[in-house]
Design an enzyme around this catalytic site. Structure first.
Site, mmCIF file in Angstrom:
data_model
loop_
_atom_site.group_PDB
_atom_site.id
_atom_site.type_symbol
_atom_site.label_atom_id
_atom_site.label_comp_id
_atom_site.label_asym_id
_atom_site.label_seq_id
_atom_site.Cartn_x
_atom_site.Cartn_y
_atom_site.Cartn_z
ATOM 1 N N ARG A 136 0.878 -1.371 -0.108
ATOM 2 C CA ARG A 136 0.126 -0.025 0.027
ATOM 3 C C ARG A 136 0.943 1.250 -0.194
ATOM 4 N NH1 ARG A 136 0.635 2.303 4.796
ATOM 5 N NH2 ARG A 136 1.109 1.006 6.554
ATOM 6 N N GLY A 137 -0.002 2.367 -0.219
ATOM 7 C CA GLY A 137 0.862 3.706 -0.191
ATOM 8 C C GLY A 137 0.923 3.954 1.291
ATOM 9 N N ASP A 169 3.304 5.234 5.139
ATOM 10 C CA ASP A 169 4.710 4.510 5.721
ATOM 11 C C ASP A 169 3.957 3.543 6.793
ATOM 12 O OD1 ASP A 169 6.845 5.242 7.731
ATOM 13 O OD2 ASP A 169 7.457 6.409 6.233
ATOM 14 N N ALA A 211 -6.130 6.377 9.898
ATOM 15 C CA ALA A 211 -4.972 6.446 8.784
ATOM 16 C C ALA A 211 -5.515 5.790 7.746
ATOM 17 C CB ALA A 211 -3.724 5.644 9.222
ATOM 18 N N CYS A 221 3.031 6.670 10.598
ATOM 19 C CA CYS A 221 2.848 7.151 9.415
ATOM 20 C C CYS A 221 3.880 8.254 8.829
ATOM 21 C CB CYS A 221 1.600 8.265 9.207
ATOM 22 S SG CYS A 221 -0.171 7.280 9.543
#
Length: 249
Positions: free
Chosen positions: A88-89, A91, A172, A203
């Site tokens: 996934r995108g 952090d 998030a 994140c």
């Protein structure tokens, strides 16, 4: 109006849930290939919205840094926390009990083909749900997710010093798309144990004026997970202009 199959997976190990959503993701792509001579909407596509709670686990997005995991491997294992780098995108984040993790698996060609609109729509679902429980939330560009503004006047107990003076992230969001079919989704803190976030840079945001929070801290009282899920379902249907139907295996 697209139909989206809602499924509550209960408490499930992260790896099992990842395998399951990947299986559904591939199924949607296979249906697209099978009907590639037709336009979206000219055949019945499958869409899913999975909700789940995970045992304690850290996940790291493809653009994230392992330096944002602050525990050694031995310490992490000793505390019983799993760890998965994923596609996934975003952090690093934490999933655990008391948190609703949502995995919409949608063929966006049946809705709209705009990644930014998709993320904003997920944020809108959470913002509307929080409003139902008396909590006013917002976006905080350039960061994704759902945030709460500082409340310096609040005198209630807090999980950390200066908590009410900070912007507080309550949800998030990290997604992945392939052929416009979505994967991964959001992590919405309801009565999550926030101490686990001390072991990461959530994140990848290390700003002193930002932290994480949960609905139970913000609302000041216990909230039933089932009640939150019902509101999520209702607002998802409205925001994505779809019909929700329960899926039981």
């Amino acid at each position: 109006m697209p139909k989206v199959r809602w499924q509550d997976l209960g408490r499930m190990d992260y790896a099992l849930a990842w395998d399951y959503q990947t299986q559904l993701h591939r199924r949607l792509i296979a249906r697209k290939q099978e009907h590639r001579h037709l336009k979206a909407g000219q055949y019945e596509q499958e869409h899913y919205f999975l909700v789940v709670e995970h045992p304690p686990v850290f996940t790291l997005g493809k653009s994230g840094s392992e330096q944002h995991l602050l525990l050694s491997e031995d310490e992490r294992k000793r505390r019983g926390i799993q760890y998965f780098p994923i596609n996934r995108g975003g952090d690093i984040t934490y999933h655990g009990p008391g948190q609703i993790v949502g995995y919409p698996i949608l063929d966006l060609e049946c809705f709209f083909t705009d990644v930014h609109r998709y993320v904003r729509s997920l944020e809108e679902v959470i913002i509307r749900t929080l409003s139902d429980f008396g909590v006013t939330a917002q976006r905080l560009p350039p960061h994704t997710g759902v945030w709460l503004p500082p409340r310096p006047e609040c005198t209630r107990p807090a999980p950390e010093e200066g908590f009410w003076e900070k912007f507080r992230k309550i949800c998030a969001i990290g997604v992945h798309l392939s052929r416009w079919v979505t994967l991964h989704g959001f992590a919405f803190n309801i009565h999550t144990d926030l101490s686990f976030f001390r072991y990461i840079v959530p994140c990848g945001i290390a700003d002193a004026d930002k932290t994480v929070t949960s609905l139970s801290w913000e609302g000041g009282e216990a909230v039933e997970m089932a009640a939150v899920k019902e509101q999520l379902k209702r607002h998802f249907s409205a925001v994505f202009d779809c019909e929700m139907e329960a899926l039981y295996d």
